[in-house]
Design a protein around this motif. Structure first.
Motif, short mmCIF file in Angstrom:
data_model
loop_
_atom_site.label_atom_id
_atom_site.label_comp_id
_atom_site.label_asym_id
_atom_site.label_seq_id
_atom_site.Cartn_x
_atom_site.Cartn_y
_atom_site.Cartn_z
N ALA A 12 -21.83 -26.32 -2.21
CA ALA A 12 -21.01 -25.56 -1.26
C ALA A 12 -21.79 -25.39 0.04
O ALA A 12 -22.99 -25.08 0.02
CB ALA A 12 -20.63 -24.21 -1.86
N SER A 13 -21.11 -25.59 1.17
CA SER A 13 -21.81 -25.57 2.46
C SER A 13 -22.51 -24.25 2.71
O SER A 13 -23.60 -24.21 3.29
CB SER A 13 -20.83 -25.88 3.59
OG SER A 13 -19.78 -24.94 3.62
N GLY A 14 -21.91 -23.15 2.25
CA GLY A 14 -22.55 -21.85 2.45
C GLY A 14 -23.87 -21.75 1.71
O GLY A 14 -24.85 -21.20 2.24
N LEU A 15 -23.91 -22.29 0.50
CA LEU A 15 -25.15 -22.28 -0.28
C LEU A 15 -26.21 -23.17 0.38
O LEU A 15 -27.39 -22.80 0.45
CB LEU A 15 -24.88 -22.74 -1.71
CG LEU A 15 -26.10 -22.82 -2.64
CD1 LEU A 15 -26.81 -21.48 -2.73
CD2 LEU A 15 -25.67 -23.31 -4.03
N VAL A 16 -25.80 -24.33 0.86
CA VAL A 16 -26.75 -25.23 1.54
C VAL A 16 -27.33 -24.56 2.77
O VAL A 16 -28.55 -24.58 2.99
CB VAL A 16 -26.07 -26.56 1.93
CG1 VAL A 16 -27.05 -27.45 2.70
CG2 VAL A 16 -25.57 -27.29 0.70
N ASP A 17 -26.47 -23.92 3.58
CA ASP A 17 -26.95 -23.22 4.78
C ASP A 17 -27.97 -22.15 4.41
O ASP A 17 -29.00 -21.98 5.09
CB ASP A 17 -25.78 -22.59 5.53
CG ASP A 17 -24.89 -23.62 6.20
OD1 ASP A 17 -25.37 -24.75 6.43
OD2 ASP A 17 -23.72 -23.31 6.46
N GLU A 18 -27.69 -21.43 3.33
CA GLU A 18 -28.60 -20.37 2.90
C GLU A 18 -29.93 -20.96 2.42
O GLU A 18 -31.01 -20.44 2.77
CB GLU A 18 -27.95 -19.56 1.77
CG GLU A 18 -28.72 -18.29 1.43
CD GLU A 18 -27.96 -17.41 0.44
OE1 GLU A 18 -28.63 -16.55 -0.18
OE2 GLU A 18 -26.73 -17.59 0.28
N LEU A 19 -29.87 -22.03 1.64
CA LEU A 19 -31.09 -22.69 1.16
C LEU A 19 -31.93 -23.23 2.32
O LEU A 19 -33.16 -23.07 2.34
CB LEU A 19 -30.72 -23.83 0.22
CG LEU A 19 -30.29 -23.46 -1.20
CD1 LEU A 19 -29.63 -24.66 -1.88
CD2 LEU A 19 -31.47 -22.98 -2.02
N VAL A 20 -31.28 -23.87 3.28
CA VAL A 20 -32.00 -24.41 4.43
C VAL A 20 -32.66 -23.30 5.22
O VAL A 20 -33.84 -23.40 5.62
CB VAL A 20 -31.05 -25.23 5.34
CG1 VAL A 20 -31.74 -25.60 6.66
CG2 VAL A 20 -30.59 -26.50 4.63
N GLY A 21 -31.93 -22.20 5.44
CA GLY A 21 -32.50 -21.05 6.16
C GLY A 21 -33.74 -20.51 5.46
O GLY A 21 -34.77 -20.25 6.09
N GLU A 22 -33.63 -20.35 4.13
CA GLU A 22 -34.77 -19.86 3.35
C GLU A 22 -35.95 -20.83 3.43
O GLU A 22 -37.11 -20.42 3.57
CB GLU A 22 -34.36 -19.66 1.89
CG GLU A 22 -33.39 -18.52 1.65
CD GLU A 22 -34.06 -17.15 1.79
OE1 GLU A 22 -35.31 -17.08 1.74
OE2 GLU A 22 -33.33 -16.17 1.98
N ALA A 23 -35.65 -22.13 3.36
CA ALA A 23 -36.71 -23.13 3.40
C ALA A 23 -37.44 -23.13 4.73
O ALA A 23 -38.67 -23.25 4.78
CB ALA A 23 -36.11 -24.53 3.12
N LEU A 24 -36.70 -22.98 5.82
CA LEU A 24 -37.32 -22.99 7.15
C LEU A 24 -38.19 -21.76 7.36
O LEU A 24 -39.29 -21.85 7.93
CB LEU A 24 -36.25 -23.08 8.23
CG LEU A 24 -35.41 -24.37 8.24
CD1 LEU A 24 -34.40 -24.35 9.38
CD2 LEU A 24 -36.29 -25.60 8.34
N VAL A 25 -37.72 -20.61 6.90
CA VAL A 25 -38.52 -19.39 7.02
C VAL A 25 -39.79 -19.51 6.19
O VAL A 25 -40.90 -19.20 6.66
CB VAL A 25 -37.69 -18.15 6.59
CG1 VAL A 25 -38.60 -16.92 6.48
CG2 VAL A 25 -36.57 -17.88 7.58
N TRP A 26 -39.64 -19.96 4.93
CA TRP A 26 -40.81 -20.11 4.05
C TRP A 26 -41.81 -21.08 4.68
O TRP A 26 -43.02 -20.83 4.67
CB TRP A 26 -40.36 -20.63 2.69
CG TRP A 26 -41.41 -20.53 1.62
CD1 TRP A 26 -41.55 -19.55 0.68
CD2 TRP A 26 -42.49 -21.46 1.38
NE1 TRP A 26 -42.64 -19.80 -0.12
CE2 TRP A 26 -43.23 -20.97 0.28
CE3 TRP A 26 -42.89 -22.64 1.98
CZ2 TRP A 26 -44.35 -21.62 -0.22
CZ3 TRP A 26 -44.03 -23.30 1.49
CH2 TRP A 26 -44.74 -22.80 0.39
#
Length: 436
Positions: A12-26
Motif C-alpha cells: 500500500a502506498s501509504g505504508l511505503v511512504d511511511e517506510l521510506v520516511g523512517e528509513a531516511l530518518v534512520w
C-alpha cells in the motif's frame, strides 16, 4: 505476504511512504550517508552536502543454503590468495602476455619483479578481501563473479544497511510478514578494524601509525613510522597520474610496513589470475585439501583466455552469453552484449597480443524479483537482481595464521536491465540479506 522471494511485491502506498520516511530518518541519524557529488565541499567538510546512501527499502530474500556456502568459501579463498601470492613465478608467468598490452598491469608487475629480485619477504601479510557471487537461475549454482584483494569497499555502509533493515522489520515486521532475525548480523567493519589493529600490533612499534591511501589528492607525509598501509586507492590507472605516485607505491612496497594489499596480493586479484586458477589442476598447485578444492571449483563460472579460439568464436556467435573483462577494478569496465562481438572482432584484427588484455567469462543470469529502490529520497518499484559479496579477513605472521575468517557481507541490488553493478557509479543500491 510471504518470504519466498515475493515480499517486495506491491505494498500500500501509504505504508511505503511511511517506510521510506523512517528509513531516511534512520539513515541520517546513524551515518548511512554519502557525499553529494554536486556539492563541491561534500566529503571534505563534515556534515556538508551529505545525502542518504542509495538503498533497497527491504532486505532481499536469499536461500540460506547458498548463504552458508558463500560464507564457508571465505577462509578458503583467503588461504588461496596467500598461497598464490608466495608463488612469484606463477604470477609473473600468468601475467606476462597481459603485461605487453596493459601498461598499468605492467607497472604493477615491474614493482613485483623488483621485490623478487631483492628477495623482499613479507613476514606479516594482511588481506581484507571480498568475493562476489550471483545465484545463476539456470543451473541453480552460486557462481563467483570476481575476487577483490584491494580496496574491498562498503564494509561500513553494508553493516548499517543490515541494521536499518532489522530496525524496520522490528517495527513493521507484523505488517510485512517478516522476521528481523532472518537478516544476518554484519560485522564487516568491526572485523576489518580488528584486523588492521592486530596487524599494527604485530609490527611491534607502539609509536607507528596506520596509513590510509585514498582518492584523490590526499597527501599524508609525516615523520612517523608507518606500521600498516591500507590501499583504499591504487587499483586504477587514474590513481597514478604521474611518476610520483608510482615512486610512492614502490617506496611503500620496499618498506617494512604491513601492506594491505601487498603487490603480490594485489596481483592475485587480477582477472587473469582468476581465469588461470580456474584451469584444471591449477588449484592443486596451491591447496592440499581436496574438499576445499572441490568447494572452490563448484563456484567457478566459465572462464577463458582469449587465446582459446573455441571460446572466442562461441562468444562472437552468442555474445549475450558472455562478459568480456579487462584487467581493471572499480566498476564500469566490463563489456556486454553486442559490444562483446564488436570488441572481439576488432581485437582479432589488431593481432593476438591485444587479446591478452582481456578474459572471457560466462554471463550469470540470476532470477529477477520486485523491489523498492530508494535514491535521492525518491523510491521506485522495479524488477531487480542482486549480487552477494562476502568479506574475508586474513592475517599471518612468520609463525602462524592470526586471523582467517568470513567477516561480513555486502548485498547490492540493481534494476535487472542494468549490466553494471556499482553503487558509487550509480547503477546499484545497498541491500541486505533475508534468509529463506
Amino acid at each position: 505476504m510471504t518470504v519466498d522471494g515475493t515480499h517486495h511485491a506491491a505494498l500500500a502506498s501509504g505504508l511505503v511512504d511511511e517506510l521510506v520516511g523512517e528509513a531516511l530518518v534512520w539513515s541520517s541519524l546513524h551515518g548511512l550517508v554519502v557525499g553529494d557529488r554536486i556539492i563541491q565541499r561534500s566529503g571534505t567538510v563534515p556534515g556538508v552536502g551529505m545525502v542518504h546512501a542509495p538503498i533497497a527499502l527491504l532486505p532481499m530474500p536469499f536461500p540460506e543454503d547458498y548463504w552458508r556456502q558463500a560464507c564457508e568459501l571465505a577462509p578458503i579463498f583467503n588461504e588461496l590468495v596467500d598461497r598464490v601470492s608466495l608463488d612469484g613465478k606463477f604470477l609473473q608467468d600468468s601475467l606476462s602476455r597481459t603485461k605487453k598490452v596493459d601498461a598499468f598491469t605492467g607497472r604493477l608487475l615491474d614493482i613485483h619483479s623488483e621485490m623478487l629480485q631483492i628477495n623482499k619477504k613479507e613476514d606479516i601479510r594482511l588481506g581484507l578481501h571480498r568475493s562476489d557471487y550471483m545465484l545463476d537461475a539456470e543451473t541453480n549454482l552460486l557462481l563467483q563473479i570476481e575476487l577483490n584483494t584491494i580496496s574491498s569497499s562498503f564494509s561500513g555502509l553494508s553493516c548499517l544497511v543490515s541494521e536499518l533493515h532489522r530496525n524496520l522489520l522490528d517495527r513493521y515486521g507484523n505488517h510485512l510478514g517478516l522476521d528481523s532475525r532472518k537478516v544476518p548480523g554484519n560485522k564487516a567493519l568491526s572485523q576489518s578494524a580488528e584486523a588492521l589493529a592486530k596487524a599494527w600490533k604485530e609490527y611491534c612499534n607502539s609509536s607507528a601509525v596506520v596509513l590510509f591511501v585514498v582518492q584523490p589528492e590526499e597527501r599524508n607525509i609525516g615523520g612517523q613510522a608507518v606500521a600498516v598501509v591500507y590501499f583504499r586507492a591504487g587499483y586504477s590507472p587514474r590513481d597514478y597520474p604521474s611518476e610520483s605516485e608510482w615512486s610512492a607505491r614502490f617506496l611503500i612496497e620496499k618498506s617494512n610496513a604491513v601492506k594491505c594489499p601487498s603487490i603480490s596480493y594485489h596481483l592475485v586479484g587480477t582477472k587473469k589470475i582468476q581465469q588461470e586458477l580456474a584451469k584444471p589442476n591449477v588449484l592443486e598447485r596451491f591447496l592440499e585439501n581436496e574438499d576445499d578444492i572441490a568447494k572452490l571449483r563448484k563456484c567457478f563460472a566459465g572462464l577463458w583466455s582469449l587465446d582459446n579460439a573455441e571460446g572466442v568464436n562461441r562468444a562472437i556467435e552468442r555474445p549475450e552469453l558472455f562478459v568480456l573483462k579487462p584487467q581493471r577494478e572499480g566498476g564500469g569496465n566490463n563489456i556486454y552484449g553486442e559490444d562483446v562481438r564488436k570488441t572481439l572482432v576488432k581485437l582479432q584484427q589488431e593481432g593476438s597480443e591485444e587479446l591478452a588484455a582481456y578474459i572471457l567469462m560466462q554471463r550469470i543470469f540470476p532470477a529477477s524479483s520486485l523491489a523498492y529502490l530508494v535514491r535521492d529520497g525518491i523510491y521506485h518499484h522495479d524488477q531487480v537482481i542482486s549480487e552477494l559479496g562476502i568479506y574475508g579477513t586474513y592475517l599471518r605472521n612468520k609463525d602462524e595464521v592470526v586471523m582467517n575468517e568470513q567477516s561480513g557481507y555486502l548485498m547490492r541490488t540493481k534494476v535487472s536491465s542494468s549490466n553494471e553493478g556499482g553503487v558509487a557509479a550509480g547503477f546499484a543500491v545497498l541491500d541486505s540479506v533475508y534468509l529463506t
